[in-house]
Design a protein around this motif. Structure first.
Motif, PDB file in Angstrom:
ATOM      1  N   GLU A 146      20.978  -0.158  -4.615  1.00  0.00           N
ATOM      2  CA  GLU A 146      20.130   1.026  -4.748  1.00  0.00           C
ATOM      3  C   GLU A 146      18.771   0.676  -5.363  1.00  0.00           C
ATOM      4  N   GLY A 147      17.715   1.076  -4.702  1.00  0.00           N
ATOM      5  CA  GLY A 147      16.365   0.861  -5.204  1.00  0.00           C
ATOM      6  C   GLY A 147      15.793  -0.518  -4.925  1.00  0.00           C
ATOM      7  N   ILE A 148      16.604  -1.447  -4.393  1.00  0.00           N
ATOM      8  CA  ILE A 148      16.155  -2.812  -4.138  1.00  0.00           C
ATOM      9  C   ILE A 148      15.867  -2.981  -2.654  1.00  0.00           C
ATOM     10  N   TYR A 149      14.713  -3.551  -2.343  1.00  0.00           N
ATOM     11  CA  TYR A 149      14.290  -3.721  -0.960  1.00  0.00           C
ATOM     12  C   TYR A 149      13.879  -5.165  -0.698  1.00  0.00           C
ATOM     13  N   GLN A 150      14.333  -5.697   0.430  1.00  0.00           N
ATOM     14  CA  GLN A 150      13.911  -7.020   0.855  1.00  0.00           C
ATOM     15  C   GLN A 150      12.579  -6.896   1.591  1.00  0.00           C
ATOM     16  N   SER A 151      11.772  -7.937   1.545  1.00  0.00           N
ATOM     17  CA  SER A 151      10.453  -7.871   2.175  1.00  0.00           C
ATOM     18  C   SER A 151      10.246  -9.031   3.144  1.00  0.00           C
ATOM     19  N   ASN A 152       9.242  -8.877   3.970  1.00  0.00           N
ATOM     20  CA  ASN A 152       8.896  -9.948   4.909  1.00  0.00           C
ATOM     21  C   ASN A 152       8.074 -11.049   4.253  1.00  0.00           C
ATOM     22  N   VAL A 153       7.790 -10.917   2.936  1.00  0.00           N
ATOM     23  CA  VAL A 153       7.037 -11.954   2.221  1.00  0.00           C
ATOM     24  C   VAL A 153       7.949 -12.766   1.303  1.00  0.00           C
ATOM     25  N   GLY A 154       9.272 -12.569   1.439  1.00  0.00           N
ATOM     26  CA  GLY A 154      10.221 -13.397   0.708  1.00  0.00           C
ATOM     27  C   GLY A 154      10.491 -12.981  -0.719  1.00  0.00           C
ATOM     28  N   ASN A 180       3.173   8.304   3.780  1.00  0.00           N
ATOM     29  CA  ASN A 180       2.538   8.090   5.083  1.00  0.00           C
ATOM     30  C   ASN A 180       1.332   8.988   5.297  1.00  0.00           C
ATOM     31  N   SER A 181       1.386  10.206   4.768  1.00  0.00           N
ATOM     32  CA  SER A 181       0.251  11.117   4.942  1.00  0.00           C
ATOM     33  C   SER A 181      -0.972  10.632   4.153  1.00  0.00           C
ATOM     34  N   LEU A 182      -0.724  10.047   2.972  1.00  0.00           N
ATOM     35  CA  LEU A 182      -1.833   9.552   2.154  1.00  0.00           C
ATOM     36  C   LEU A 182      -2.556   8.387   2.829  1.00  0.00           C
ATOM     37  N   LYS A 183      -1.835   7.590   3.604  1.00  0.00           N
ATOM     38  CA  LYS A 183      -2.454   6.445   4.280  1.00  0.00           C
ATOM     39  C   LYS A 183      -3.499   6.880   5.304  1.00  0.00           C
ATOM     40  N   ASN A 184      -3.410   8.133   5.749  1.00  0.00           N
ATOM     41  CA  ASN A 184      -4.336   8.628   6.767  1.00  0.00           C
ATOM     42  C   ASN A 184      -5.489   9.452   6.203  1.00  0.00           C
ATOM     43  N   GLU A 185      -5.527   9.621   4.859  1.00  0.00           N
ATOM     44  CA  GLU A 185      -6.589  10.408   4.243  1.00  0.00           C
ATOM     45  C   GLU A 185      -7.894   9.605   4.194  1.00  0.00           C
ATOM     46  N   GLN A 210       0.037   2.121  -2.048  1.00  0.00           N
ATOM     47  CA  GLN A 210       1.182   1.228  -2.211  1.00  0.00           C
ATOM     48  C   GLN A 210       2.284   1.967  -2.964  1.00  0.00           C
ATOM     49  N   PRO A 211       3.524   1.560  -2.782  1.00  0.00           N
ATOM     50  CA  PRO A 211       4.576   2.107  -3.647  1.00  0.00           C
ATOM     51  C   PRO A 211       4.468   1.461  -5.020  1.00  0.00           C
ATOM     52  N   ASP A 212       4.923   2.147  -6.033  1.00  0.00           N
ATOM     53  CA  ASP A 212       5.022   1.545  -7.360  1.00  0.00           C
ATOM     54  C   ASP A 212       6.242   0.632  -7.339  1.00  0.00           C
ATOM     55  N   PHE A 213       6.051  -0.647  -7.603  1.00  0.00           N
ATOM     56  CA  PHE A 213       7.173  -1.579  -7.477  1.00  0.00           C
ATOM     57  C   PHE A 213       7.241  -2.541  -8.652  1.00  0.00           C
ATOM     58  N   LEU A 250       9.590   1.105   4.669  1.00  0.00           N
ATOM     59  CA  LEU A 250       8.226   1.423   4.254  1.00  0.00           C
ATOM     60  C   LEU A 250       7.370   0.181   4.455  1.00  0.00           C
ATOM     61  N   SER A 251       6.091   0.370   4.748  1.00  0.00           N
ATOM     62  CA  SER A 251       5.172  -0.766   4.869  1.00  0.00           C
ATOM     63  C   SER A 251       3.831  -0.419   4.230  1.00  0.00           C
ATOM     64  N   PHE A 252       3.157  -1.439   3.696  1.00  0.00           N
ATOM     65  CA  PHE A 252       1.848  -1.244   3.079  1.00  0.00           C
ATOM     66  C   PHE A 252       1.059  -2.540   3.140  1.00  0.00           C
ATOM     67  N   TYR A 253      -0.251  -2.411   3.008  1.00  0.00           N
ATOM     68  CA  TYR A 253      -1.120  -3.584   3.050  1.00  0.00           C
ATOM     69  C   TYR A 253      -1.354  -4.132   1.643  1.00  0.00           C
ATOM     70  N   ASN A 254      -1.330  -5.455   1.542  1.00  0.00           N
ATOM     71  CA  ASN A 254      -1.616  -6.130   0.279  1.00  0.00           C
ATOM     72  C   ASN A 254      -2.182  -7.500   0.582  1.00  0.00           C
ATOM     73  N   GLN A 255      -3.320  -7.826  -0.055  1.00  0.00           N
ATOM     74  CA  GLN A 255      -3.997  -9.102   0.194  1.00  0.00           C
ATOM     75  C   GLN A 255      -4.247  -9.292   1.686  1.00  0.00           C
ATOM     76  N   SER A 256      -4.663  -8.227   2.338  1.00  0.00           N
ATOM     77  CA  SER A 256      -5.048  -8.212   3.762  1.00  0.00           C
ATOM     78  C   SER A 256      -3.884  -8.448   4.710  1.00  0.00           C
ATOM     79  N   GLY A 257      -2.653  -8.429   4.205  1.00  0.00           N
ATOM     80  CA  GLY A 257      -1.490  -8.592   5.067  1.00  0.00           C
ATOM     81  C   GLY A 257      -0.574  -7.384   4.973  1.00  0.00           C
ATOM     82  N   LEU A 258       0.257  -7.187   5.984  1.00  0.00           N
ATOM     83  CA  LEU A 258       1.173  -6.054   6.008  1.00  0.00           C
ATOM     84  C   LEU A 258       2.498  -6.464   5.370  1.00  0.00           C
ATOM     85  N   VAL A 259       2.889  -5.746   4.327  1.00  0.00           N
ATOM     86  CA  VAL A 259       4.159  -5.993   3.651  1.00  0.00           C
ATOM     87  C   VAL A 259       5.160  -4.960   4.157  1.00  0.00           C
ATOM     88  N   LYS A 260       6.295  -5.448   4.658  1.00  0.00           N
ATOM     89  CA  LYS A 260       7.343  -4.566   5.167  1.00  0.00           C
ATOM     90  C   LYS A 260       8.555  -4.634   4.245  1.00  0.00           C
TER      91      LYS A 260
END
Length: 385
Positions: free
Chosen positions: A50-58, A114-119, A126-129, A33-43
């Protein structure tokens, strides 16, 4: 087979394999999943937990598979009819938009996200995290104490007045015990569990929140002219974005003048930032007081709440006048307060230590200044000198 033709076949085979390998690498690197935060793309990438995800922001994030959406206000009724959504809740109202929590059917989570991002009527998704604490976030004590680089509690302009008015203080924290001698006589006008979404005054813990609340109350009473306050207890043990937003939103709806919290957030959701900013600019909140953190690191890096304009970040200092060895520090710290506080009650005393105690003392003193007639602007001017 002629040599040239054989070489051509081999080259075609190798090229085909190269394409397959390239495609495989792309699949392996594809984020969940990816989303924008502080003008950057978080992957976010899946892990073996289970339920834990690594990100490109460390930062590792926990997802509860709910979705937070900022929409234009008139779009709520349509959002409520979104296919695949089983539950919807408004978390906060901003000036022109609202922040909503959606629960999607488990098998349709990614599809709905993904559908909401195009509305067109959706501003941000963003996901609730919740932030997963990392080993690098452990306390590191300074070998040499630093000199103070901001004002201290005693530098604030007034300590007492003749006719104070009562102010409302919201404490967002974990571990309230309303029957504790230090809290039992305080005026709690609301108790709310932001994690469990239930109003209750049944929290029975001698925890962090009890210490913070008692410290604020003692700061108000420890003078020849004591100041009274009304308290809003917001129980929260997680760092789920939805729970934090809800806690701040309720604080604003309850007309809190001061909001005190001890969160240390190395990653800050745009949504939470917008809600806090709205409260300070348009929501009637005078001060949001946050502890700098106890990691002996620059507060700007370790607590991104410091990035929100108007938030008051509090560090701790020693009795000798140096920054406490455990306290976060630097240009993002607005004020320092004593690292230790002794809380008195009929059955004995309790001692509190850390930037949480320091922040609580500052919250109490700011409430006193407001009670005594100083304006938000007058106090801010002193804080920023």
């Amino acid at each position: 087979m002629p040599l040239i033709k054989w070489l051509s076949v081999c080259l075609l085979f190798l090229c085909s394999n190269a394409v397959v390998s390239s495609d495989f690498a792309t699949v392996v690197d594809e984020p969940f999943l990816s989303f924008y935060n502080q003008s950057g793309l978080v992957k976010l990438y899946e892990t073996d937990r289970e339920g834990i995800y690594q990100s490109n922001v460390g930062i590792e994030l926990f997802l509860n598979k709910r979705i937070i959406v900022e929409t234009k206000k008139h779009y709520f009724s349509q959002l409520n009819e979104t296919q695949g959504v089983s539950k919807i809740q408004i978390l906060a109202e901003l000036e022109h938009t609202q922040i909503v929590l959606l629960t999607a059917k488990a098998e349709l989570f990614i599809q709905v996200f993904n559908s909401l991002k195009n509305e067109l009527n959706v501003v941000q998704v963003q996901p609730d995290f919740a932030i997963v604490k990392e080993s690098s976030f452990n306390k590191q004590i300074q070998e040499q104490p630093f000199k103070l680089d901001a004002i201290t509690l005693k530098d604030l302009p007034l300590s007492s007045c003749s006719s104070p008015t009562s102010k409302r203080i919201a404490i967002i924290d974990d571990g309230f015990n309303f029957e504790h001698p230090l809290l039992s006589d305080l005026d709690f006008i609301l108790a709310y569990d932001a994690d469990k979404r239930a109003t209750s005054k049944m929290f029975q813990q001698n925890g962090h929140a009890s210490m913070v609340t008692a410290t604020i109350a003692q700061q108000l009473s420890d003078d020849q002219s004591p100041v009274t306050a009304q308290y809003i207890a917001l129980q929260q043990s997680s760092t789920l974005t939805s729970a934090m937003i809800l806690a701040f939103s309720i604080s604003q709806k309850m007309n809190a003048h001061i909001i005190n919290t001890s969160w240390t957030l190395p990653f800050l959701s745009d949504f939470l930032s917008k809600v806090i900013d709205h409260g300070l600019v348009n929501g009637g909140v005078d001060f949001v007081v946050v502890s700098a953190g106890n990691h002996s690191q620059p507060a700007c890096e370790f607590n991104h709440l410091a990035k929100i304009k108007g938030v008051t970040i509090v560090g701790a200092h020693t009795t000798e006048g140096a920054i406490s060895g455990f306290s976060n520090y630097g240009k993002c710290v607005d004020i320092y307060a004593p690292e230790k506080v002794v809380l008195n009650h009929k059955k004995g005393t309790l001692k509190a230590l850390g930037t949480s105690a320091a922040a609580a003392m500052v919250s109490g003193e700011l409430a006193r200044l407001l009670s005594c007639g100083l304006t938000k602007a007058q106090i801010h001017k002193k804080l920023k000198t």
